[in-house]
Design a protein around this motif. Structure first.
Motif, short mmCIF file in Angstrom:
data_model
loop_
_atom_site.label_atom_id
_atom_site.label_comp_id
_atom_site.label_asym_id
_atom_site.label_seq_id
_atom_site.Cartn_x
_atom_site.Cartn_y
_atom_site.Cartn_z
N ASN A 50 5.66 -4.32 -6.71
CA ASN A 50 5.39 -2.81 -7.26
C ASN A 50 5.37 -3.15 -8.63
N PHE A 51 6.32 -3.90 -9.26
CA PHE A 51 6.16 -3.84 -10.80
C PHE A 51 4.89 -4.41 -11.35
N ILE A 52 4.29 -5.27 -10.72
CA ILE A 52 2.98 -6.12 -11.26
C ILE A 52 1.94 -5.10 -11.07
N MET A 53 1.96 -4.05 -10.18
CA MET A 53 0.79 -2.99 -10.21
C MET A 53 0.77 -2.16 -11.40
N ALA A 54 1.99 -1.90 -12.10
CA ALA A 54 1.84 -0.96 -13.13
C ALA A 54 0.93 -1.53 -14.14
N PRO A 55 -0.06 -0.64 -14.60
CA PRO A 55 -0.79 -1.08 -15.75
C PRO A 55 -0.36 -1.83 -16.93
N GLU A 56 0.71 -1.34 -17.44
CA GLU A 56 1.20 -2.33 -18.59
C GLU A 56 1.66 -3.55 -18.32
N ASN A 57 2.33 -3.76 -17.16
CA ASN A 57 2.69 -4.97 -16.58
C ASN A 57 1.38 -6.01 -16.03
N ALA A 58 0.39 -5.33 -15.67
CA ALA A 58 -0.45 -6.19 -15.09
C ALA A 58 -1.42 -6.68 -16.43
N ALA A 59 -1.33 -6.06 -17.40
CA ALA A 59 -2.05 -6.35 -18.79
C ALA A 59 -1.20 -7.63 -19.32
N LEU A 60 0.03 -7.60 -19.04
CA LEU A 60 0.87 -8.69 -19.59
C LEU A 60 0.32 -10.07 -18.84
N ASP A 83 0.91 -1.38 0.04
CA ASP A 83 -0.02 -0.01 0.06
C ASP A 83 0.87 1.34 0.12
N GLN A 84 1.96 1.36 0.40
CA GLN A 84 3.01 2.29 0.27
C GLN A 84 3.70 2.52 -0.93
N MET A 85 3.90 1.38 -1.84
CA MET A 85 4.47 1.39 -3.05
C MET A 85 3.95 2.20 -3.93
N GLU A 86 4.97 2.67 -4.90
CA GLU A 86 4.69 3.85 -5.82
C GLU A 86 3.62 3.40 -6.90
N ASN A 87 3.51 2.31 -7.32
CA ASN A 87 2.37 2.07 -8.18
C ASN A 87 1.22 1.75 -7.54
N PHE A 88 1.02 1.55 -6.13
CA PHE A 88 -0.32 1.28 -5.39
C PHE A 88 -1.51 2.21 -5.87
N LYS A 89 -1.08 3.24 -6.44
CA LYS A 89 -2.16 4.23 -6.93
C LYS A 89 -3.20 3.56 -8.06
N TYR A 90 -2.66 2.57 -8.92
CA TYR A 90 -3.25 2.01 -9.96
C TYR A 90 -4.30 1.11 -9.26
N VAL A 91 -4.16 0.54 -8.33
CA VAL A 91 -5.01 -0.55 -7.83
C VAL A 91 -6.49 -0.03 -7.80
N LYS A 92 -7.48 -0.77 -8.43
CA LYS A 92 -8.71 -0.41 -8.46
C LYS A 92 -9.18 -0.19 -6.98
#
Lengths: 312, 274, 344
Positions: free
Chosen positions: C273-283, C99-108
């Motif tokens: 953190n990496f997998i919460m980025a949209p383009e990575n989650a899409a993979l 929840d404190q990671m950079e890409n957490f903001k993308y989580v629905k």
């Protein structure tokens, strides 16, 4: 035992026997070490687990309990708390035993003639035939089981052939039946029958067979009275190798039987997996082990007695 | 059947048993039927393993490019080769130590221990090994293939032992005794006399052990350390999702390799025979 | 022959001990089989110069048993929602604070504070989906948004139905159908469940996995199954449709967690953190055909997945789905008894 001397009382003979026993133990020890390390030893853990309390989500709590063993034989009805014989377990054990027995008989009926066929090929090509038996088994069990499924399913090869030949008008439902389980297990365990039978058939002295015919015995008689008794060790080894693994088979019943009915292997797996009841799983398997082991030891003891009677 | 016995009496073969050849050939057909299906579908161009869509080599390419499948296949073979080799050696020794002897105390114990892996469903040994190896892994921090090899060796031993024992039992000892009379030591008489006679049993045992190791799913699943997926455990993971014809392609390739090996052994056997 | 064997085995022996690795770091991911996109891993490896080893498991129970035993050598695991609390209670997970990671903001929103991991202190979302019914509409034309199809099969489907051997999911779906809670010790309710299942079983063809192929090949006409697998099967068999039972159906989510005794904690956190980025989650989604719970990942997904009925439920049925917890040991025991009774 062929070199057993009649002078059993002689001191020399006794010393020689002791030396042989020592040699025998030395020869067996390396195998025993590996087995104790990686098979039987760890099983003691399971024995201990069967007397412990089930952990909340798999595993065990280190508190003594006989609940696991209790549940093997008796079921406490979840609805009215009455205790009765665990008929679900009984019928699963019975189904496993019945199917494994049928599998063994079928494997013997197919495997014995095949082993005989191979053993009577010219010496130079026997290894090739033997290899041909094992080649299908170089593919993985799962993939082989799926391939069997393709053969026996409703739109599979067998049904298509039978229908185009006009033998049947509707596909026979073979897949997902007990027949499919038996067929699959026979297929999977066939080399375990053929190879040991072949191994003892290969050294069969055909002069004895010839002698039989010289005494005007029929082919059937020679088979029953000469060949089968001589290759009996191989037949027994084959039956053991087929029957016991069939009892605990897991993949074949699930894939070919469609998983609608459990066998012992699946029941035990359920306890270690989704059921989270390790002590029951452990108790079930120790129970299975005991039953099989007692049967085997009785067999070995009997066959030794029979041997001693013949030899002395 | 150019065996000396049958050539001597050419009208009547002592080898013949009515129907046996037919059953044996039927047996081979049954054994190979699923394999033919497997091979055919490995050349299927569709994604479904159940529907023929035309010839294609795409699944071979896919398997070749799938490093997970490649690694898993390699690990399967490495473990099976090692385990069957060790199991066969140990089983041969144990078979020598438990046959052709007057019953001695403890013989039944050896017999029971050797056959024990056959008698419990794999999942039990698997869970037990998981617990025991976990302690060792934690203490030594070693997570190599040795655990897999060790556990495979253990459950392969009975499969190698039984054919070898069956071969040994009642094997003619005259030659060995003759060798002993000629002052051969026990190693020499084993090497020169017993081993050649025992060879078919050993070969049968080794092949069984190899096949059994190659097939194992459950024990491997519980014993494997990071990166040690074998082909069966890789497929187990796929079972719930979708099994692609890649696996058919890999299996066909393995079959081809084994067929080549078979030929090799056949030629070798022919040389020995002469 | 002997010499050949000796040389071969020596070679194998040596090969099995070498473990060359050129990367700076390592990461050992323990994940469900056929679930990890190779592209995703390759991208991560290149981006951080870390060599990733993937190892498969096939059930939550196996994964839990293996990690609990210790000495496992893994860094990351992907437990299902109903197992996360068990992992936490057993002390197996590291509080890595996604929840404190950079890409957490993308989580629905709906997945940023789930009941099974309040505040997302342990896990980062991987994939989620539902457990509904896949039906071949060329064989059955009626309403498919009901689990009645499986529990009281219509004439057309009788003998052509599959139910996967998932004790908890099946019993819970049956409970939802009868209007009960997913975890209940209400004996009247459980008796009804047992009777219903025992009565329905003769009309089932099998209790098996592998429905991606079998629904696709029309070997099976209907099955309780997971949405993404039905989506895959539909590529083979366009007649297939996926129903969301209006009586209630189960939702699941698998999430990535760092193990308490991980050796490569920093790399493991980087991965979360990496997998919460949209383009990575899409993979991840593109590979496994399930939705991922990351805002904005849809635009990186293939066209046939965007807005597909199988990937996300239509609005009017979305409310019937619910996440379930792991039931208490006593309840699990009852479920096991019913299940054994059903399969005896």
């Amino acid at each position: 035992m062929a070199d057993n001397s009649q002078r059993n009382d002689s001191v020399f003979e006794a010393a020689a026997h002791r030396a042989r026993v020592r040699r025998n133990w030395l020869l067996s020890t390396p195998a025993l070490i590996i087995l104790v390390l990686a098979a039987s030893g760890p099983l003691l853990v399971m024995l201990a687990y069967s007397f412990l309390q089930a952990g909340d989500y798999g595993g065990v709590e280190y508190r003594f309990s006989t609940e696991g063993w209790f549940q093997v034989f008796l079921a406490r009805d979840i609805f009215d708390d009455t205790v009765s014989v665990a008929d679900a377990h009984l019928s699963i054990f019975w189904r496993s035993a019945r199917l494994s027995f049928l599998t063994t008989v079928t494997a013997l009926a197919l495997g014995f003639p095949t082993a005989y066929f191979i053993a009577t090929r010219p010496r130079s090509s026997r290894n090739l035939w033997l290899f041909l038996v094992t080649v299908p088994f170089w593919t993985n069990l799962l993939i082989r089981t799926f391939a069997i499924m393709e053969v026996i399913k409703n739109q599979g090869i067998v049904n298509t052939l039978l229908m185009s030949a006009g033998v049947i008008s509707e596909p026979i439902q073979m897949l997902y039946t007990d027949f499919a389980i038996m067929l699959g297990m026979t297929y999977v365990y066939l080399p375990l029958m053929i190879l040991p039978v072949y191994a003892s058939m290969e050294k069969l002295d055909f002069r004895l067979v010839e002698a039989g015919y010289d005494l005007y015995a029929t082919r059937i008689k020679v088979l029953w009275r000469v060949i089968i008794p001589l290759v009996k060790p191989g037949i027994v080894a084959g039956c053991i190798l087929v029957f016991i693994p069939s009892l605990g088979a897991y993949v074949t019943p699930r894939v070919l039987g469609g998983g609608r009915n459990l066998m012992i292997g699946n029941l035990i797996e359920l306890q270690f997996g989704q059921g989270s009841n390790w002590p029951l799983g452990a108790a079930l398997s120790i129970f299975l082990l005991l039953v099989v082991m007692v049967a085997l030891l009785l067999y070995v003891r009997n066959s030794q007695k029979a041997n001693n009677i013949v030899r002395h | 059947m150019e065996n000396s016995l049958s050539t001597r009496r050419n009208q009547f073969s002592v080898f013949k048993q009515p129907g046996f050849t037919i059953i044996a050939l039927a047996c081979f057909i049954v054994l190979y039927m699923p394999i033919v299906v497997l091979v055919v579908y490995s050349f299927n161009s569709g994604t479904s393993p159940a529907k023929w869509d035309g010839f294609s080599l795409q699944w071979y390419a896919a398997a070749w490019n799938n490093s997970a499948v490649k690694t898993a296949t390699l690990i399967s073979i490495i473990v099976a080769c090692q385990a069957s080799l060790y199991a066969t050696i140990l089983a041969t020794m144990a078979a020598m130590g438990t046959t052709r002897t007057r019953p001695y105390r403890g013989q039944n114990v050896i017999y029971a221990l050797v056959n024990q892996p056959l008698m419990v469903p794999e999942i039990v040994t698997a869970v037990a090994l998981l617990i025991c190896f976990a302690v060792i892994k934690e203490l030594t921090d070693y997570r190599g293939l040795a655990y897999l090899v060790l556990s495979h060796t253990a459950f392969c031993i009975p499969f190698a032992y039984l054919p070898i024992r069956a071969r040994l039992e009642g094997m003619d000892r005259t030659l060995e005794l003759a060798a002993a009379d000629l002052y051969a030591n026990s190693w020499q008489s084993f090497r020169r006399v017993t081993l050649p006679q025992l060879w078919p049993g050993i070969l049968a045992g080794a092949m069984l052990a190899f096949v059994i190791s190659l097939d194992d799913v459950v024990i491997t699943e519980f014993v494997k350390a990071p990166g040690q997926d074998t082909l069966p455990t890789y497929m187990l993971g796929q079972l719930r999702r979708a099994i692609t014809p890649e696996i058919n392609a890999i299996s066909t390739a393995l079959l081809l390799i084994s067929a080549i090996l078979a030929l090799f052994v056949f030629l070798l056997g022919r040389k020995h025979g002469n | 022959m002997n010499r050949f064997l000796a040389i071969a085995s020596t070679a194998f022996f040596i090969s099995s001990f070498g473990n060359p690795s050129l990367a700076d770091g390592e990461l050992n991911l323990f994940n469900w089989g056929d679930y990890t996109s190779p592209e995703l891993i390759e991208k991560f490896e290149n981006q951080y110069n870390v060599s990733v080893t993937i190892t498969d498991y096939d059930s939550n129970a196996t994964a839990l048993a293996k990690i609990k035993a210790g000495g496992h050598g893994f860094d990351l695991v992907v437990p299902s929602a109903n197992y996360v609390q068990i992992w936490v209670q057993e002390g197996l997970l590291l509080e890595s604070r996604p929840d404190q990671m950079e890409n957490f903001k993308y989580v629905k929103k709906q997945f940023s504070d789930p009941v099974w991991d309040p505040g997302r202190r342990y896990t980062a979302p991987w994939l989620w989906g539902s457990f509904g019914v896949g039906v071949d509409t060329s064989i059955y034309g009626g309403n498919i948004n009901t689990s009645e199809i499986v529990f009281y099969p219509p004439e057309e489907l009788s003998g052509k139905i599959n139910v996967p051997p998932e004790m908890n999911d099946v019993i819970k779906t049956a409970l939802l159908y009868l209007g009960g809670d997913t975890c209940t010790d209400d004996k009247e309710m459980l008796r009804k469940v047992r009777d219903m299942l025992v009565e329905a079983k003769p009309k089932w063809l099998s209790m098996d996995y592998g429905m991606t192929e079998k629904l696709g090949a029309k070997d099976v006409a209907a099955s309780l199954y997971w949405n993404g697998a039905v989506f895959r099967a539909k590529q083979e068999n366009p007649d297939l449709s996926y129903g969301y039972p209006q009586e209630g159906y189960l939702l699941w989510m698998d999430s990535v967690a760092v193990l308490a005794d991980a050796k490569n904690i920093e790399n493991a956190k980087l991965f979360q953190n990496f997998i919460m980025a949209p383009e990575n989650a899409a993979l991840i989604s593109t590979f496994a055909k399930y939705a991922n719970g990351i805002e904005g990942s849809e635009e990186f997904m293939p066209d046939n997945m965007k807005g597909a009925l199988e990937i996300e439920a239509p609005e009017e049925l979305a409310g019937s789905g619910q996440f379930s917890e792991a039931c208490s040991p006593d309840i699990t025991k009852m479920y096991t008894a019913i299940w054994t009774e059903l399969q005896k």
